[in-house]
Design an enzyme around this catalytic site. Structure first.
Site, PDB file in Angstrom:
ATOM      1  N   GLN A  19       0.832  -1.206   0.000  1.00  0.00           N
ATOM      2  CA  GLN A  19       0.000   0.000   0.000  1.00  0.00           C
ATOM      3  C   GLN A  19       0.866   1.255   0.000  1.00  0.00           C
ATOM      4  O   GLN A  19       2.079   1.198   0.183  1.00  0.00           O
ATOM      5  CB  GLN A  19      -0.928  -0.008   1.230  1.00  0.00           C
ATOM      6  CG  GLN A  19      -0.211  -0.268   2.536  1.00  0.00           C
ATOM      7  CD  GLN A  19      -1.074  -0.937   3.583  1.00  0.00           C
ATOM      8  OE1 GLN A  19      -2.255  -1.194   3.384  1.00  0.00           O
ATOM      9  NE2 GLN A  19      -0.493  -1.229   4.744  1.00  0.00           N
ATOM     10  N   HIS A  59      -9.040   3.250  19.517  1.00  0.00           N
ATOM     11  CA  HIS A  59      -8.194   2.256  20.184  1.00  0.00           C
ATOM     12  C   HIS A  59      -8.808   1.769  21.496  1.00  0.00           C
ATOM     13  O   HIS A  59      -8.729   0.572  21.814  1.00  0.00           O
ATOM     14  CB  HIS A  59      -6.801   2.836  20.423  1.00  0.00           C
ATOM     15  CG  HIS A  59      -6.023   3.031  19.160  1.00  0.00           C
ATOM     16  ND1 HIS A  59      -5.328   4.184  18.881  1.00  0.00           N
ATOM     17  CD2 HIS A  59      -5.851   2.223  18.088  1.00  0.00           C
ATOM     18  CE1 HIS A  59      -4.750   4.071  17.695  1.00  0.00           C
ATOM     19  NE2 HIS A  59      -5.062   2.902  17.201  1.00  0.00           N
ATOM     20  N   ASP A 105      -0.440   0.480  13.796  1.00  0.00           N
ATOM     21  CA  ASP A 105      -0.050   1.726  14.477  1.00  0.00           C
ATOM     22  C   ASP A 105       0.212   1.503  15.965  1.00  0.00           C
ATOM     23  O   ASP A 105       0.722   2.387  16.649  1.00  0.00           O
ATOM     24  CB  ASP A 105      -1.103   2.826  14.267  1.00  0.00           C
ATOM     25  CG  ASP A 105      -2.473   2.459  14.842  1.00  0.00           C
ATOM     26  OD1 ASP A 105      -2.538   1.967  15.984  1.00  0.00           O
ATOM     27  OD2 ASP A 105      -3.486   2.689  14.153  1.00  0.00           O
ATOM     28  N   ASP A 117       0.592  -7.719  11.738  1.00  0.00           N
ATOM     29  CA  ASP A 117       0.261  -6.798  10.646  1.00  0.00           C
ATOM     30  C   ASP A 117       1.172  -7.113   9.471  1.00  0.00           C
ATOM     31  O   ASP A 117       2.387  -7.239   9.637  1.00  0.00           O
ATOM     32  CB  ASP A 117       0.441  -5.340  11.084  1.00  0.00           C
ATOM     33  CG  ASP A 117      -0.228  -4.370  10.107  1.00  0.00           C
ATOM     34  OD1 ASP A 117       0.151  -4.377   8.915  1.00  0.00           O
ATOM     35  OD2 ASP A 117      -1.109  -3.608  10.523  1.00  0.00           O
ATOM     36  N   GLY A 175      -1.932 -12.208   8.523  1.00  0.00           N
ATOM     37  CA  GLY A 175      -2.739 -12.590   9.679  1.00  0.00           C
ATOM     38  C   GLY A 175      -3.760 -13.674   9.372  1.00  0.00           C
ATOM     39  O   GLY A 175      -4.048 -14.525  10.227  1.00  0.00           O
ATOM     40  N   ASP A 219      -8.198  -5.446  14.012  1.00  0.00           N
ATOM     41  CA  ASP A 219      -8.021  -3.995  13.871  1.00  0.00           C
ATOM     42  C   ASP A 219      -7.551  -3.738  12.450  1.00  0.00           C
ATOM     43  O   ASP A 219      -6.373  -3.501  12.194  1.00  0.00           O
ATOM     44  CB  ASP A 219      -6.997  -3.526  14.911  1.00  0.00           C
ATOM     45  CG  ASP A 219      -6.749  -2.023  14.863  1.00  0.00           C
ATOM     46  OD1 ASP A 219      -7.312  -1.358  13.979  1.00  0.00           O
ATOM     47  OD2 ASP A 219      -5.970  -1.530  15.698  1.00  0.00           O
ATOM     48  N   THR A 252      -8.019  -2.366   8.194  1.00  0.00           N
ATOM     49  CA  THR A 252      -8.486  -1.291   7.330  1.00  0.00           C
ATOM     50  C   THR A 252      -9.843  -1.698   6.752  1.00  0.00           C
ATOM     51  O   THR A 252     -10.417  -2.723   7.118  1.00  0.00           O
ATOM     52  CB  THR A 252      -7.473  -1.037   6.203  1.00  0.00           C
ATOM     53  OG1 THR A 252      -7.203  -2.273   5.527  1.00  0.00           O
ATOM     54  CG2 THR A 252      -6.159  -0.503   6.756  1.00  0.00           C
ATOM     55  N   ASP A 253     -10.366  -0.905   5.817  1.00  0.00           N
ATOM     56  CA  ASP A 253     -11.652  -1.212   5.188  1.00  0.00           C
ATOM     57  C   ASP A 253     -11.580  -2.571   4.472  1.00  0.00           C
ATOM     58  O   ASP A 253     -10.490  -3.033   4.116  1.00  0.00           O
ATOM     59  CB  ASP A 253     -12.023  -0.114   4.185  1.00  0.00           C
ATOM     60  CG  ASP A 253     -12.235   1.233   4.865  1.00  0.00           C
ATOM     61  OD1 ASP A 253     -12.565   1.236   6.063  1.00  0.00           O
ATOM     62  OD2 ASP A 253     -12.055   2.273   4.207  1.00  0.00           O
ATOM     63  N   PRO A 297      -5.660  -5.687   1.132  1.00  0.00           N
ATOM     64  CA  PRO A 297      -5.084  -6.652   2.060  1.00  0.00           C
ATOM     65  C   PRO A 297      -6.043  -7.103   3.163  1.00  0.00           C
ATOM     66  O   PRO A 297      -5.895  -8.190   3.708  1.00  0.00           O
ATOM     67  CB  PRO A 297      -3.889  -5.893   2.668  1.00  0.00           C
ATOM     68  CG  PRO A 297      -3.554  -4.831   1.686  1.00  0.00           C
ATOM     69  CD  PRO A 297      -4.843  -4.459   1.026  1.00  0.00           C
TER      70      PRO A 297
END
Length: 283
Positions: free
Chosen positions: A34, A65, A89, A109, A141, A159, A161-162, A166
């Site tokens: 990305q 978080h 993050d 991640d 993962g 946790d 992304t949209d 990935p």
């Protein structure tokens, strides 16, 4: 995209956009997975974007978080081993390790550069990375979960992304079946589940269906504010393996031995009450 001295994320399918006034662009890198960009904003501190989408800001990340970690951990009877899928993050990892009963927290991640950028620009989110209970893996993962030992984990936090690129596999029924097998009896999974306003009758509803198809006996979505994400309103969805996730250890949450900026026992209790339009969409 950046326009003049603004970063603007267009959410075309909903006809909305979110913008932050910028001071300057700090860094950008194309990884094998990305495109990551770092910005300094006028009022929200640092901003990380991935493929043009807002990921995390200094100012409002605590909302996400805290709600991705504490409701699930206080809904479990006694969480000792926690796995975070995504979360590069490291903010969710930090919140998990605030719980003294957690003996091991593994963060997985696929893109190491997200963590390296966070260490540089969000060091406060990475303060638990050196905790002896923390393990950071930079691998797939979904594959890790497929190969994990059955009945070895108490809480899984997705946790991600949209659900594109990935992260797409993290919203599929096959992945939830693997999670169900890996969790101990009484185990809990929590997945970030997008906007209640925009996705209740699509992504969130499908999550409930996929989680129950995978064998989870109880599911619950908890909405919370998130200014930097589409619609300004976000959610996480929990599922329990033989455990009711519509309740939690209220006395322990009220007496938690650490400070939070958003999460409390009262906030948790309130987040379990869904507005009528969500109930209707999820019926």
């Amino acid at each position: 995209m950046s326009s003049g001295n603004w970063f603007i994320e267009h959410f075309d399918s909903a006809g909305t956009a979110f913008g932050l006034r910028l001071k300057n662009k700090l860094e950008e890198v194309q990884t094998p997975y990305q495109h990551i960009e770092m910005w300094e904003t006028d009022t929200f501190g640092y901003l990380m974007t991935i493929d043009g989408c807002t990921m995390v800001t200094s100012r409002d990340n605590f909302l996400y978080h805290e709600m991705m970690s504490h409701p699930a951990l206080f809904s479990h009877a006694d969480p000792k081993r926690v796995v975070i899928i995504g979360g590069g993050d490291c903010g969710t990892l930090r919140e998990v390790l605030r719980h003294p009963g957690v003996e091991q927290a593994t963060q997985i991640d696929i893109d190491e550069m997200v963590t390296r950028m966070s260490e540089k620009y969000f060091p406060e989110l990475c303060e638990s990375n050196s905790d002896p209970r923390a393990e950071l893996l930079f691998i797939d993962g979904v594959k890790w979960m497929r190969e994990c030992e059955p009945g070895s984990i108490d809480v899984i936090i997705v946790d991600s992304t949209d659900p594109v690129g990935p992260a797409e596999g993290l919203f599929k029924a096959d992945f939830f079946r693997d999670c169900h097998r890996v969790l101990r009896e009484g185990g809990i999974i929590v997945q970030q589940s997008e906007s209640p306003l925009l996705h209740s009758d699509t992504i969130i509803r499908d999550l409930h269906v996929n989680m129950r198809e995978a064998g989870f006996t109880s599911t619950q979505t908890l909405p919370f504010p998130q200014p930097c994400y589409p619609s300004g309103w976000w959610s996480c969805t929990m599922a329990g393996k033989g455990r009711d996730v519509t309740g939690f250890r209220e006395a322990d949450a009220a007496a938690k031995p650490f400070e939070t900026l958003y999460y409390t026992a009262d906030i948790h209790r309130g987040a379990l009450v869904l507005p009528p339009f969500m109930k209707k969409a999820l019926a």
